[in-house]
Motif scaffolding. Structure first.
Motif, PDB file in Angstrom:
ATOM      1  N   ARG A 215       0.955   0.480   4.114  1.00 18.87           N
ATOM      2  CA  ARG A 215       1.342   0.066   2.764  1.00 18.87           C
ATOM      3  C   ARG A 215       2.544   0.870   2.265  1.00 18.87           C
ATOM      4  NH1 ARG A 215      -0.728  -4.926   2.174  1.00 18.87           N
ATOM      5  NH2 ARG A 215      -3.003  -4.957   2.375  1.00 18.87           N
ATOM      6  N   ALA A 216       2.632   2.150   2.660  1.00 20.03           N
ATOM      7  CA  ALA A 216       3.779   2.970   2.248  1.00 20.03           C
ATOM      8  C   ALA A 216       5.080   2.411   2.824  1.00 20.03           C
ATOM      9  CB  ALA A 216       3.569   4.409   2.691  1.00 20.03           C
ATOM     10  N   HIS A 217       5.071   2.053   4.111  1.00 17.85           N
ATOM     11  CA  HIS A 217       6.288   1.496   4.716  1.00 17.85           C
ATOM     12  C   HIS A 217       6.563   0.090   4.192  1.00 17.85           C
ATOM     13  CE1 HIS A 217       5.373   4.798   7.533  1.00 17.85           C
ATOM     14  NE2 HIS A 217       6.684   4.839   7.692  1.00 17.85           N
ATOM     15  N   GLN A 218       5.517  -0.649   3.858  1.00 13.69           N
ATOM     16  CA  GLN A 218       5.730  -1.947   3.220  1.00 13.69           C
ATOM     17  C   GLN A 218       6.445  -1.790   1.890  1.00 13.69           C
ATOM     18  OE1 GLN A 218       1.970  -4.063   2.868  1.00 13.69           O
ATOM     19  NE2 GLN A 218       2.770  -5.722   4.124  1.00 13.69           N
ATOM     20  N   LEU A 219       5.974  -0.856   1.066  1.00 12.66           N
ATOM     21  CA  LEU A 219       6.605  -0.628  -0.231  1.00 12.66           C
ATOM     22  C   LEU A 219       8.057  -0.195  -0.062  1.00 12.66           C
ATOM     23  CD1 LEU A 219       3.749   1.213  -2.183  1.00 12.66           C
ATOM     24  CD2 LEU A 219       4.800  -0.964  -2.801  1.00 12.66           C
ATOM     25  N   SER A 220       8.312   0.661   0.927  1.00 14.51           N
ATOM     26  CA  SER A 220       9.684   1.106   1.159  1.00 14.51           C
ATOM     27  C   SER A 220      10.590  -0.074   1.494  1.00 14.51           C
ATOM     28  CB  SER A 220       9.701   2.139   2.285  1.00 14.51           C
ATOM     29  OG  SER A 220      11.028   2.502   2.600  1.00 14.51           O
ATOM     30  N   THR A 221      10.121  -0.964   2.366  1.00 12.30           N
ATOM     31  CA  THR A 221      10.931  -2.129   2.754  1.00 12.30           C
ATOM     32  C   THR A 221      11.131  -3.077   1.579  1.00 12.30           C
ATOM     33  OG1 THR A 221      10.074  -1.940   5.010  1.00 12.30           O
ATOM     34  CG2 THR A 221      11.096  -4.030   4.383  1.00 12.30           C
TER      35      THR A 221
END
Length: 413
Positions: A17-23
């Motif tokens: 979810r952290a990398h999703q939010l970053s993208t």
């Protein structure tokens, strides 16, 4: 720019979810720059993903309080260094302690930027299944690495039927597993965020079934800039249920309207929203700088006033004599240094004491009483110095102490 605190049970897919939010945040600002909503003269927001675990801080740090505290301190320092008004900071970790979330909220508030909490709402059974899948993957990798390279070992195990216990994001899970006992312990210790806590608002929940987080709500709540996917406001003025909801949201606070959200269902106020205003409070306001010699100045000037009163009582020990020599018949006036106002003892106070001697035992100007009043006054004003508040200047100390003495003498019956 804002701080995004991720929280959830272990093995709930927080890192994904952290990398999703970053993208998604990067895509949102790209669209806003391309559409001209954000002027091209402004710099792009930097997006930092701060990971709690690394090679030096594996997941086994939670076995002991000392190692867990050290790992938490390292993650806090990384987030604090990256936090600024021109960057997004996504703290990847469980962040299961509400006191730790409050500490991070205070850091964001001290910088005058916004903060939100994103709760990865994965059920406990699914977290346990994800951890077991990681353990099986780790054991399979260990067996394959231990097997001889020149000798093939027949696979006699029956392939497991495909299940839905893999991570909802359809990509390979490469995270390290938790020991089963530690996993159960962390789930038991988890302190769930609540909208009743000001440091947990705005709060966004991502259910396990949702493919993406509610990026539109998160972006709008943190920046005050409408997300590119935000629908345009309706042009007609007909009183429909949707228009009434929009009107109610227009008068609501951002932290209230975006306290809980999902990627599937969310209502947002259309149009420009202005960035939320951050109000400082006592935990984040920088303490006022005080003079390091303020206490010494108080001690020196009040001691000079007490010494002048003591010299007056030695020269005129009797209260009747002092009243007779006073220019003011209503009381005794004593001129003291460091103050424009003289010390004044009313006549009825000077003559109604247990003794006629001003400095005698029980006298109105006895030295023990003067020293006690001096310590009391310094103690009251030292509290302002200790809390970093603006106190008296050195020139104001003498007059303030004399006013305190006169008030005490006037009330002495």
């Amino acid at each position: 720019m804002p701080l995004i605190l991720l929280t959830g049970y272990p093995c709930s897919g927080i890192s994904h979810r952290a990398h999703q939010l970053s993208t998604l945040l990067e895509s949102a600002q790209t669209e806003l720059f391309a559409s001209g909503t954000i002027p091209p003269t402004k710099p792009r927001f930097k997006i930092h993903v701060v990971e709690t675990h690394d090679e030096s801080n594996p997941r086994t740090v939670y076995d002991h309080a000392r190692t867990e505290k050290q790992a938490r301190g390292v993650a806090f320092a990384k987030a604090k260094r990256a936090l600024g008004r021109d960057s997004f900071v996504i703290l990847d970790g469980m962040n299961y302690i509400k006191g730790y979330r409050y500490q991070l909220w205070c850091e964001a508030k001290a910088l005058g930027t916004t903060c939100c909490v994103v709760h990865v709402g994965t059920p406990i059974d699914q977290c346990v299944a994800n951890n077991e899948a990681r353990i099986r993957r780790q054991n399979a990798q260990k067996e394959s690495s231990d097997a001889p390279a020149d000798k093939e070992t027949p696979d006699t195990t029956t392939p497991a039927a495909p299940t839905t216990t893999d991570l909802s994001p359809k990509e390979e899970d490469t995270q390290e597993p938790y020991p089963p006992e530690l996993l159960n312990n962390l789930i038991f210790r988890y302190e769930e965020p609540s909208t009743h806590s000001r440091w947990d608002k705005p709060l966004f929940t991502i259910p396990w079934e949702d493919a993406e987080p509610p990026i539109a709500d998160i972006w709008t709540a943190l920046t005050g800039i409408p997300h590119p996917s935000t629908p345009a406001p309706p042009t007609d003025d007909t009183d429909t249920p949707l228009s009434s909801v929009t009107a109610s949201l227009a008068t609501a606070n951002i932290s209230d309207t975006a306290s809980v959200g999902t990627a599937a269902t969310s209502l947002r106020r259309p149009g420009a929203l202005g960035r939320p205003k951050i109000k400082p409070h006592q935990a984040t306001v920088q303490a006022a700088v005080t003079d390091s010699s303020a206490l010494y100045s108080m001690e020196k000037r009040t001691s000079a006033i007490v010494a002048a009163i003591r010299a007056f009582t030695l020269a005129t020990p009797s209260a009747e004599t002092a009243l007779a020599q006073s220019s003011d018949a209503t009381g005794i006036t004593v001129a003291v240094p460091e103050s424009k106002t003289p010390v004044f003892i009313p006549a009825h106070v000077a003559t109604t004491g247990s003794t006629d001697e001003l400095a005698g035992a029980g006298g109105i100007l006895a030295l023990p009483r003067l020293q006690r009043l001096r310590r009391q006054w310094i103690g009251l004003n030292r509290a302002y110095i200790g809390y970093g508040q603006a106190g008296l200047t050195p020139e104001q100390v003498g007059d303030a102490f004399v006013r305190f003495l006169n008030g005490d003498f006037a009330g002495d019956e």
